[in-house]
Write a protein that holds these residues in place. Structure first.
Motif, PDB file in Angstrom:
ATOM      1  N   LEU A  39       0.837  -1.201   0.000  1.00 36.84           N
ATOM      2  CA  LEU A  39       0.000   0.000   0.000  1.00 36.84           C
ATOM      3  C   LEU A  39       0.873   1.253   0.000  1.00 36.84           C
ATOM      4  N   THR A  40       1.884   1.252   0.857  1.00 39.33           N
ATOM      5  CA  THR A  40       2.797   2.389   0.935  1.00 39.33           C
ATOM      6  C   THR A  40       3.453   2.656  -0.412  1.00 39.33           C
ATOM      7  N   MET A  41       3.966   1.605  -1.038  1.00 44.38           N
ATOM      8  CA  MET A  41       4.653   1.771  -2.318  1.00 44.38           C
ATOM      9  C   MET A  41       3.692   2.203  -3.422  1.00 44.38           C
ATOM     10  N   GLU A  42       2.475   1.679  -3.400  1.00 48.29           N
ATOM     11  CA  GLU A  42       1.471   2.038  -4.407  1.00 48.29           C
ATOM     12  C   GLU A  42       1.127   3.516  -4.333  1.00 48.29           C
ATOM     13  N   TYR A  43       0.875   4.009  -3.114  1.00 46.44           N
ATOM     14  CA  TYR A  43       0.487   5.411  -2.975  1.00 46.44           C
ATOM     15  C   TYR A  43       1.678   6.350  -3.103  1.00 46.44           C
ATOM     16  N   ALA A  44       2.877   5.869  -2.775  1.00 46.22           N
ATOM     17  CA  ALA A  44       4.076   6.668  -3.008  1.00 46.22           C
ATOM     18  C   ALA A  44       4.226   6.949  -4.500  1.00 46.22           C
ATOM     19  N   ASP A  45       3.932   5.943  -5.322  1.00 49.71           N
ATOM     20  CA  ASP A  45       4.002   6.110  -6.767  1.00 49.71           C
ATOM     21  C   ASP A  45       2.825   6.929  -7.284  1.00 49.71           C
ATOM     22  N   LYS A  46       1.636   6.605  -6.808  1.00 53.66           N
ATOM     23  CA  LYS A  46       0.407   7.287  -7.253  1.00 53.66           C
ATOM     24  C   LYS A  46       0.465   8.793  -7.001  1.00 53.66           C
ATOM     25  N   LEU A  47       1.045   9.170  -5.858  1.00 50.10           N
ATOM     26  CA  LEU A  47       1.062  10.570  -5.454  1.00 50.10           C
ATOM     27  C   LEU A  47       2.409  11.246  -5.715  1.00 50.10           C
ATOM     28  N   SER A  48       3.341  10.503  -6.305  1.00 50.43           N
ATOM     29  CA  SER A  48       4.677  11.043  -6.644  1.00 50.43           C
ATOM     30  C   SER A  48       5.336  11.716  -5.451  1.00 50.43           C
ATOM     31  N   VAL A  49       5.464  10.950  -4.368  1.00 47.08           N
ATOM     32  CA  VAL A  49       5.960  11.514  -3.118  1.00 47.08           C
ATOM     33  C   VAL A  49       7.490  11.517  -3.064  1.00 47.08           C
ATOM     34  N   ASP A  50       8.015  12.204  -2.073  1.00 49.73           N
ATOM     35  CA  ASP A  50       9.438  12.182  -1.760  1.00 49.73           C
ATOM     36  C   ASP A  50       9.729  10.860  -1.047  1.00 49.73           C
ATOM     37  N   MET A  51      10.437   9.952  -1.706  1.00 53.03           N
ATOM     38  CA  MET A  51      10.678   8.619  -1.163  1.00 53.03           C
ATOM     39  C   MET A  51      11.571   8.643   0.071  1.00 53.03           C
ATOM     40  N   SER A  52      12.227   9.755   0.325  1.00 47.06           N
ATOM     41  CA  SER A  52      13.053   9.866   1.528  1.00 47.06           C
ATOM     42  C   SER A  52      12.255  10.371   2.724  1.00 47.06           C
ATOM     43  N   ARG A  53      10.956  10.667   2.490  1.00 37.94           N
ATOM     44  CA  ARG A  53      10.137  11.218   3.568  1.00 37.94           C
ATOM     45  C   ARG A  53       8.781  10.511   3.635  1.00 37.94           C
ATOM     46  N   ILE A  54       8.850   9.209   3.874  1.00 35.04           N
ATOM     47  CA  ILE A  54       7.637   8.416   4.105  1.00 35.04           C
ATOM     48  C   ILE A  54       7.587   8.091   5.594  1.00 35.04           C
ATOM     49  N   TYR A  55       6.514   8.491   6.247  1.00 38.19           N
ATOM     50  CA  TYR A  55       6.389   8.342   7.696  1.00 38.19           C
ATOM     51  C   TYR A  55       5.235   7.407   8.040  1.00 38.19           C
ATOM     52  N   ILE A  56       5.324   6.774   9.208  1.00 38.71           N
ATOM     53  CA  ILE A  56       4.258   5.878   9.644  1.00 38.71           C
ATOM     54  C   ILE A  56       4.016   6.073  11.137  1.00 38.71           C
ATOM     55  N   TYR A  57       2.748   6.171  11.503  1.00 35.46           N
ATOM     56  CA  TYR A  57       2.398   6.284  12.921  1.00 35.46           C
ATOM     57  C   TYR A  57       1.057   5.603  13.155  1.00 35.46           C
ATOM     58  N   GLY A  58       0.771   5.296  14.401  1.00 35.44           N
ATOM     59  CA  GLY A  58      -0.483   4.641  14.726  1.00 35.44           C
ATOM     60  C   GLY A  58      -0.525   4.285  16.194  1.00 35.44           C
ATOM     61  N   TYR A  59      -1.680   3.838  16.646  1.00 30.74           N
ATOM     62  CA  TYR A  59      -1.856   3.572  18.068  1.00 30.74           C
ATOM     63  C   TYR A  59      -2.292   2.132  18.332  1.00 30.74           C
TER      64      TYR A  59
END
Length: 259
Positions: A115-135
Motif C-alpha cells: 500500500l505504501t509503495m502504491e500510494y508513493a508512486d500514485k502521489l509522486s511523493v518524496d521517497m526519503s520522507r515516508i512516515y508511519i504512525y499509529g496507536y
C-alpha cells in the motif's frame, strides 16, 4: 484500573475532526487477494515530491465501513489540519482492516508495505520522507513492519508493543515511542497476553533495549501514572490523544529523512 466505560466520551471525535475527515477520499486496495478500504488525503497543491504519512488504527476501529479508521479519533487526521498543511504539506493514507485480521500478521505487514509503495508512486511523493504512525494494534503492527521493511523515514508507535525477537532490525528507523505509564491494555513494560505467542515488551522496555543496542535516533515520551485520568479524564490507554497535540513529536517526525 477502571474500565473503558469509566471514562465516557473519550472516543467522541471533535467537530474539527469531522471536518477534516471530509477531506479524505475513499478508495480500496488489494494485495494478495486481501482487499480493504482506504481513506486518503491528497494535498491539493498538485506538487510532486511531498511527504507521505501512513496511519494505522487500533483494534477499536476495525471494520468494513471505511470510515472508523479516521472518524473515531482525532489523531488520525491531525496532519490534514489546514495550519499543519500550510507549513508541512503532505499526503496521508489510512487503511482499515476487518475483524479477524491484525496489522502484525504477515499478510497485513505485506499489505501495508505494498500500500505504501502504491500510494508513493500514485502521489509522486518524496521517497526519503515516508512516515508511519499509529496507536495500540496499529503501533504493534508498525513495530512488526519496521522489522521487515526498511522504507520509512520515521515511525511514531503510540501505546504499542512487540516481542523480543529481531530488535536489531529496528535500528535503521528513527522511532519516537509514546505510552502512558499506567496503561493497563498494552503495558509499557514486559507482559504476556493469551493471543500473542511470545511475551511482549512495551514502549519503555523497547526504548531501553534499543538504546542498549546503540540506536542512534530513538526517543520516548512516558506519561506519568494517573495523569491521563486526573488531568484529561481519559483512559490511560488513550495516549494517542496527547500525541496528536504534541507539536514536538510531529515536528521531529517531519524532520527525518531516509538516507
Amino acid at each position: 484500573m477502571g474500565k473503558w466505560t469509566d471514562f465516557p466520551g473519550w472516543a467522541v471525535p471533535s467537530e474539527e475532526n469531522k471536518s477534516r475527515c471530509a477531506l479524505f477520499k475513499k478508495s480500496r486496495f488489494v494485495c494478495n487477494g486481501v482487499e480493504n478500504g482506504i481513506r486518503y488525503y491528497e494535498n491539493p497543491s498538485g506538487k510532486s515530491g511531498l511527504p507521505l504519512v501512513i496511519f494505522l488504527h487500533g483494534a477499536d476501529a476495525f471494520g468494513t465501513d471505511n470510515e472508523g479508521q479516521i472518524a473515531l479519533h482525532d489523531v488520525a487526521t491531525v496532519f490534514a489540519d489546514s495550519k499543519w498543511q500550510s507549513i508541512h504539506p503532505c499526503h496521508i493514507v489510512a487503511p482499515q482492516y476487518p475483524r479477524g485480521r491484525h496489522w502484525a500478521i504477515p499478510t497485513m505487514r505485506k499489505y501495508v508495505y505494498e500500500l505504501t509503495m502504491e500510494y508513493a508512486d500514485k502521489l509522486s511523493v518524496d521517497m526519503s520522507r515516508i512516515y508511519i504512525y499509529g496507536y495500540s494494534a496499529g503501533a504493534i503492527g508498525i513495530l512488526s513492519i519496521l522489522k521487515e521493511y526498511d522504507i520509512y523515514a520515521a515511525a511514531v508507535p503510540i501505546c504499542g508493543s512487540t516481542d523480543k525477537k529481531d530488535l536489531d532490525k529496528l535500528l535503521h528507523t528513527p522511532i519516537w515511542l509514546y505510552h502512558a505509564e499506567d496503561d493497563p491494555m498494552v503495558k509499557a513494560d514486559e507482559f504476556e497476553v493469551v493471543f500473542y505467542k511470545d511475551p511482549q515488551i512495551g514502549s519503555r522496555v523497547i526504548y531501553e533495549r534499543l538504546r542498549e543496542l546503540g540506536h542512534k535516533n530513538i526517543r520516548y515520551t512516558e506519561i506519568e501514572a494517573d495523569k491521563m485520568k486526573s488531568e484529561y479524564s481519559l483512559h490511560p490507554h488513550c495516549s494517542w490523544v496527547l500525541m496528536g497535540e504534541d507539536k514536538a513529536v510531529k515536528e521531529w517526525m517531519f524532520n527525518q529523512r531516509k538516507h
